[in-house]
Design a protein around this motif. Structure first.
Motif, PDB file in Angstrom:
ATOM      1  N   TYR A 158       0.859  -1.177   0.000  1.00  0.00           N
ATOM      2  CA  TYR A 158       0.000   0.000   0.000  1.00  0.00           C
ATOM      3  C   TYR A 158       0.900   1.234   0.000  1.00  0.00           C
ATOM      4  CZ  TYR A 158      -3.080   3.736   1.506  1.00  0.00           C
ATOM      5  OH  TYR A 158      -3.756   4.918   1.573  1.00  0.00           O
ATOM      6  N   GLU A 159       0.789   2.015  -1.032  1.00  0.00           N
ATOM      7  CA  GLU A 159       1.588   3.238  -1.138  1.00  0.00           C
ATOM      8  C   GLU A 159       0.662   4.443  -1.050  1.00  0.00           C
ATOM      9  OE1 GLU A 159       4.625   3.946  -1.007  1.00  0.00           O
ATOM     10  OE2 GLU A 159       5.940   2.571  -2.103  1.00  0.00           O
ATOM     11  N   ALA A 160       0.722   5.157   0.042  1.00  0.00           N
ATOM     12  CA  ALA A 160      -0.064   6.380   0.160  1.00  0.00           C
ATOM     13  C   ALA A 160       0.458   7.408  -0.842  1.00  0.00           C
ATOM     14  CB  ALA A 160       0.028   6.919   1.581  1.00  0.00           C
ATOM     15  N   HIS A 161      -0.424   8.259  -1.328  1.00  0.00           N
ATOM     16  CA  HIS A 161      -0.018   9.280  -2.294  1.00  0.00           C
ATOM     17  C   HIS A 161       0.580  10.490  -1.564  1.00  0.00           C
ATOM     18  CE1 HIS A 161      -0.025  11.989  -5.712  1.00  0.00           C
ATOM     19  NE2 HIS A 161      -0.652  12.879  -4.953  1.00  0.00           N
ATOM     20  N   PHE A 162       1.729  10.915  -2.027  1.00  0.00           N
ATOM     21  CA  PHE A 162       2.372  12.101  -1.464  1.00  0.00           C
ATOM     22  C   PHE A 162       2.709  13.060  -2.592  1.00  0.00           C
ATOM     23  CE2 PHE A 162       3.745   8.649   1.492  1.00  0.00           C
ATOM     24  CZ  PHE A 162       3.002   9.062   2.587  1.00  0.00           C
ATOM     25  N   GLY A 339       3.626  23.708   9.028  1.00  0.00           N
ATOM     26  CA  GLY A 339       4.617  24.704   8.619  1.00  0.00           C
ATOM     27  C   GLY A 339       6.040  24.255   8.873  1.00  0.00           C
ATOM     28  N   LYS A 340       6.208  23.223   9.687  1.00  0.00           N
ATOM     29  CA  LYS A 340       7.548  22.686   9.961  1.00  0.00           C
ATOM     30  C   LYS A 340       8.065  21.900   8.753  1.00  0.00           C
ATOM     31  CE  LYS A 340       6.738  22.194  14.949  1.00  0.00           C
ATOM     32  NZ  LYS A 340       6.605  21.223  16.061  1.00  0.00           N
ATOM     33  N   HIS A 341       9.381  21.715   8.713  1.00  0.00           N
ATOM     34  CA  HIS A 341      10.011  20.947   7.652  1.00  0.00           C
ATOM     35  C   HIS A 341      10.910  19.884   8.259  1.00  0.00           C
ATOM     36  CE1 HIS A 341      12.840  19.979   4.356  1.00  0.00           C
ATOM     37  NE2 HIS A 341      11.818  20.289   3.562  1.00  0.00           N
ATOM     38  N   LEU A 342      10.826  18.674   7.754  1.00  0.00           N
ATOM     39  CA  LEU A 342      11.696  17.583   8.198  1.00  0.00           C
ATOM     40  C   LEU A 342      12.740  17.330   7.120  1.00  0.00           C
ATOM     41  CD1 LEU A 342       9.171  14.944   9.666  1.00  0.00           C
ATOM     42  CD2 LEU A 342      10.599  16.567  10.931  1.00  0.00           C
ATOM     43  N   ASP A 343      14.001  17.611   7.445  1.00  0.00           N
ATOM     44  CA  ASP A 343      15.083  17.309   6.504  1.00  0.00           C
ATOM     45  C   ASP A 343      15.280  15.801   6.440  1.00  0.00           C
ATOM     46  OD1 ASP A 343      15.424  20.010   6.172  1.00  0.00           O
ATOM     47  OD2 ASP A 343      17.048  20.151   7.657  1.00  0.00           O
ATOM     48  N   ALA A 344      15.554  15.315   5.238  1.00  0.00           N
ATOM     49  CA  ALA A 344      15.721  13.864   5.097  1.00  0.00           C
ATOM     50  C   ALA A 344      16.654  13.535   3.944  1.00  0.00           C
ATOM     51  CB  ALA A 344      14.365  13.196   4.874  1.00  0.00           C
ATOM     52  N   ASP A 345      17.493  12.523   4.173  1.00  0.00           N
ATOM     53  CA  ASP A 345      18.294  11.920   3.104  1.00  0.00           C
ATOM     54  C   ASP A 345      17.615  10.649   2.606  1.00  0.00           C
ATOM     55  OD1 ASP A 345      20.601  13.756   3.395  1.00  0.00           O
ATOM     56  OD2 ASP A 345      20.802  12.768   5.350  1.00  0.00           O
ATOM     57  N   VAL A 346      16.932   9.971   3.533  1.00  0.00           N
ATOM     58  CA  VAL A 346      16.201   8.734   3.220  1.00  0.00           C
ATOM     59  C   VAL A 346      14.804   8.832   3.813  1.00  0.00           C
ATOM     60  CG1 VAL A 346      16.116   6.218   3.498  1.00  0.00           C
ATOM     61  CG2 VAL A 346      18.336   7.362   3.268  1.00  0.00           C
ATOM     62  N   ILE A 347      13.804   8.506   3.011  1.00  0.00           N
ATOM     63  CA  ILE A 347      12.416   8.440   3.499  1.00  0.00           C
ATOM     64  C   ILE A 347      11.932   7.009   3.369  1.00  0.00           C
ATOM     65  CG2 ILE A 347      10.031   9.190   3.146  1.00  0.00           C
ATOM     66  CD1 ILE A 347      11.118  11.828   2.052  1.00  0.00           C
ATOM     67  N   VAL A 348      11.462   6.465   4.479  1.00  0.00           N
ATOM     68  CA  VAL A 348      10.911   5.103   4.490  1.00  0.00           C
ATOM     69  C   VAL A 348       9.393   5.212   4.603  1.00  0.00           C
ATOM     70  CG1 VAL A 348      10.896   2.868   5.660  1.00  0.00           C
ATOM     71  CG2 VAL A 348      12.998   4.232   5.616  1.00  0.00           C
ATOM     72  N   THR A 349       8.690   4.708   3.602  1.00  0.00           N
ATOM     73  CA  THR A 349       7.227   4.787   3.605  1.00  0.00           C
ATOM     74  C   THR A 349       6.642   3.500   4.202  1.00  0.00           C
ATOM     75  OG1 THR A 349       7.159   3.967   1.324  1.00  0.00           O
ATOM     76  CG2 THR A 349       7.122   6.351   1.635  1.00  0.00           C
ATOM     77  N   ALA A 350       6.598   3.451   5.527  1.00  0.00           N
ATOM     78  CA  ALA A 350       6.018   2.287   6.226  1.00  0.00           C
ATOM     79  C   ALA A 350       4.518   2.497   6.354  1.00  0.00           C
ATOM     80  CB  ALA A 350       6.678   2.119   7.593  1.00  0.00           C
ATOM     81  N   THR A 351       3.880   2.637   5.189  1.00  0.00           N
ATOM     82  CA  THR A 351       2.471   3.037   5.133  1.00  0.00           C
ATOM     83  C   THR A 351       1.505   1.862   5.090  1.00  0.00           C
ATOM     84  OG1 THR A 351       2.842   3.320   2.745  1.00  0.00           O
ATOM     85  CG2 THR A 351       2.874   5.301   4.110  1.00  0.00           C
ATOM     86  N   GLY A 352       2.036   0.660   5.149  1.00  0.00           N
ATOM     87  CA  GLY A 352       1.137  -0.476   5.286  1.00  0.00           C
ATOM     88  C   GLY A 352       1.140  -1.436   4.117  1.00  0.00           C
ATOM     89  N   LEU A 353       0.346  -2.485   4.307  1.00  0.00           N
ATOM     90  CA  LEU A 353       0.232  -3.555   3.325  1.00  0.00           C
ATOM     91  C   LEU A 353      -1.081  -3.424   2.560  1.00  0.00           C
ATOM     92  CD1 LEU A 353       1.291  -6.403   5.768  1.00  0.00           C
ATOM     93  CD2 LEU A 353       2.727  -5.357   4.015  1.00  0.00           C
ATOM     94  N   LYS A 354      -1.108  -4.029   1.404  1.00  0.00           N
ATOM     95  CA  LYS A 354      -2.326  -4.075   0.609  1.00  0.00           C
ATOM     96  C   LYS A 354      -2.902  -5.481   0.724  1.00  0.00           C
ATOM     97  CE  LYS A 354      -3.983  -3.596  -4.149  1.00  0.00           C
ATOM     98  NZ  LYS A 354      -3.566  -3.449  -5.574  1.00  0.00           N
ATOM     99  N   MET A 355      -4.080  -5.588   1.319  1.00  0.00           N
ATOM    100  CA  MET A 355      -4.684  -6.896   1.529  1.00  0.00           C
ATOM    101  C   MET A 355      -5.272  -7.456   0.237  1.00  0.00           C
ATOM    102  SD  MET A 355      -6.672  -6.794   5.189  1.00  0.00           S
ATOM    103  CE  MET A 355      -7.236  -8.495   5.031  1.00  0.00           C
ATOM    104  N   VAL A 356      -5.184  -8.770   0.105  1.00  0.00           N
ATOM    105  CA  VAL A 356      -5.839  -9.474  -0.995  1.00  0.00           C
ATOM    106  C   VAL A 356      -6.521 -10.719  -0.432  1.00  0.00           C
ATOM    107  CG1 VAL A 356      -4.242  -8.684  -2.781  1.00  0.00           C
ATOM    108  CG2 VAL A 356      -3.739 -10.792  -1.541  1.00  0.00           C
ATOM    109  N   MET A 357      -7.403 -11.297  -1.198  1.00  0.00           N
ATOM    110  CA  MET A 357      -8.086 -12.523  -0.766  1.00  0.00           C
ATOM    111  C   MET A 357      -7.627 -13.679  -1.646  1.00  0.00           C
ATOM    112  SD  MET A 357     -10.141 -13.508   1.564  1.00  0.00           S
ATOM    113  CE  MET A 357     -10.522 -15.234   1.885  1.00  0.00           C
ATOM    114  N   ALA A 358      -7.333 -14.796  -1.023  1.00  0.00           N
ATOM    115  CA  ALA A 358      -6.949 -16.033  -1.723  1.00  0.00           C
ATOM    116  C   ALA A 358      -5.714 -15.840  -2.595  1.00  0.00           C
ATOM    117  CB  ALA A 358      -8.118 -16.556  -2.565  1.00  0.00           C
ATOM    118  N   GLY A 359      -4.805 -14.977  -2.136  1.00  0.00           N
ATOM    119  CA  GLY A 359      -3.554 -14.812  -2.853  1.00  0.00           C
ATOM    120  C   GLY A 359      -3.705 -14.337  -4.282  1.00  0.00           C
TER     121      GLY A 359
END
Length: 507
Positions: A158-162, A339-359
């Motif tokens: 699951y990739e949230a839109h940014f 209004g704050k800013h987070l400086d980053a060299d690496v961003i990890v998107t731990a935004t979750g999994l995408k569920m499916v049924m029966a693989g």
């Protein structure tokens, strides 16, 4: 076998049971068949090149269980490591040892993805289409199909839109597809998310990174426990391995069950307990905004923090938690709505999994597609009016393996009952005018469940027609309730035309 009974034998199908997936669920079913149905043949098909499922796929820093291994481990195989909150490689070692010691590995066909499976009512078996690594397709037939393929999409997280994602000049990583040689030494890291994956990654990356910020939209409830179970390790010194494991498993199941029920009956008390514990661990680093969720404990799965490692990283100044919303990514990091800013060299998107049924397998019966959202669970293992099919969907409030063990045992009992009756087909029959009251067993607000509700099978209040969420009750009920309960019907194969008419009436 009487003259009126079928002479159906394993030679009619390539195998009695085809197990999909060589992770915890698949290896567990294979081991149960070895123990309980030694006269039945089975094969395992695995889309990857080695066993392990989740524990082979995820390679992010610190990957570990979020349940103790005395309940994530199998009922039949003691967990022997000193740490009960185990890392991914240790869990893989456990599964590989079981596969080798129980002679399961030779039954596994690797690099084989199941594309579709159609139950042929006239033959009484599944016709399964496989796709190899080279794209070549082949066919295998099986009396039963046992889905141990998990609950999430292996191909797409699951990739949230940014907004502005393409403007970021650093590296963006999703935990499901962690780069093998990602060097984050001395870098500024932002981990987006506050679930189990983020909570694992943050303290693990904090060792090498200059600083790791966990950016959350919503706080999470945390529970801490030692990575080593002192009682388990004490018992192992004086008792046989199997006995010590059984006692520890019983202890952990009961405590977890009591805590979950307490959270549902007195959420205020549990919230106060967890908050007090957190304040004592964090001291002056405690931030009420960052650690006070807008929901009650166990309305989403609690995050386990072994040895309080996340909080130790925060106290040491190596990690921090920011509660805010993302405005957009920019070249140097993340602009927040505050209004704050987070400086980053690496961003990890731990935004979750995408569920499916029966693989994501295209399941059908006599060519008619099966939509699981239109079906009811039957005893948490099978589905209404679908023959010779079982699947594993673990507990939302306890270890996945607890359900995998129950279901494997139950299907083995069904297979043995079918053999004693000389029958080849088993189907939980549900009439079109069933009048079942639908019950929401997915009483959790977790994002991955909310996003997939339209895919999930139904549950009723009747224990036979639900994916129940109480292991302590389930394990006894599944053992004691008769196999032939008036719902599960045994039969011989029948002409497809007759079955199509029955399926159409049952819709």
């Amino acid at each position: 076998m009487g003259a009126e009974q079928s002479t159906f034998t394993a030679s009619k199908a390539d195998t009695d049971v085809l197990i999909v997936g060589a992770g915890i669920s698949g290896i567990g079913m294979a081991a149960h068949m070895k123990m309980l149905c030694p006269d039945r043949s089975f094969a395992i098909v695995e889309r990857r090149s080695q066993i392990g499922g989740t524990w082979d796929l995820f390679r992010y820093p610190g990957v570990r269980s979020d349940s103790d291994m005395h309940t994530l481990g199998f009922v039949f195989e003691p967990w022997k490591h000193e740490k009960s909150i185990a890392d991914g490689p240790s869990i893989l070692d456990y599964l590989n040892r079981i596969a080798d010691e129980r002679d399961i590995r030779r039954h596994i066909r690797f690099d084989s993805k199941v594309v579709s499976a159609d139950f042929d009512s006239a033959a009484g078996y599944w016709v399964v289409t496989l796709e190899g690594k080279d794209g070549q397709r082949s066919r295998v037939t099986a009396g039963w199909l046992y889905l141990g393929s998990g609950y999430y999409d292996y191909d797409k997280p699951y990739e949230a839109h940014f907004d502005g994602r393409e403007d970021f000049k650093g590296e963006i990583v999703h935990p499901q597809f962690w780069p093998e040689n990602l060097d984050y030494t001395g870098k500024q890291v932002v981990v987006i998310g506050s679930g189990a994956t983020a909570v694992t990654i943050v303290p693990s990356m904090a060792d090498k990174a200059a600083h790791v910020t966990m950016l959350q939209r919503t706080p999470t409830w945390y529970v801490t426990r030692p990575a080593k179970d002192a009682i388990a390790n004490f018992l192992r010194k004086f008792l046989p391995e199997e006995t010590a494991y059984r006692i520890t498993r019983f202890k952990n199941v009961k405590l977890q069950n009591l805590f979950f029920k307490r959270a549902r009956t007195r959420p205020d008390k549990v919230a106060a307990f967890l908050t007090k514990r957190l304040k004592s661990l964090l001291g002056d680093k405690y931030d009420e905004k960052a650690f006070t969720p807008p929901y009650n404990p166990w309305e989403q799965r609690l995050c386990l923090v072994p040895d309080a490692d996340l909080f130790e990283a925060i106290k040491a100044g190596k990690a921090s938690v920011v509660t805010d919303r993302i405005e957009r990514f920019d070249a140097t990091g993340i602009q927040l709505q505050s209004g704050k800013h987070l400086d980053a060299d690496v961003i990890v998107t731990a935004t979750g999994l995408k569920m499916v049924m029966a693989g994501k397998i295209a399941i059908s019966v006599d060519g008619l597609p099966v939509d699981f959202a239109d079906r009811y669970y039957y005893k948490g293992a099978m589905f209404s009016n679908v023959p010779n099919l079982a699947a594993v969907f673990g507990y939302l409030n306890a270890s996945w393996t607890l359900r995998a063990d129950i279901n494997a045992r139950y299907i083995c009992d069904v297979l043995n009952a079918m053999k004693s009756r000389g029958m080849e087909v088993a189907v939980p029959k549900l009439a079109p005018n069933h009048h079942l009251d639908e019950d929401n067993i997915y009483d959790f607000s977790s994002g991955y469940i909310e996003r997939a509700r339209h895919l999930l099978p139904k549950s009723a209040s009747d224990m036979r027609w639900r994916l129940n969420q109480d292991y302590v009750r389930d394990v006894t009920w599944m053992r004691d309730d008769p196999i032939e309960d008036g719902v599960l019907q045994f039969s011989h194969p029948r002409p497809a035309t007759a079955h199509k008419a029955h399926m159409a009436a049952a819709e």
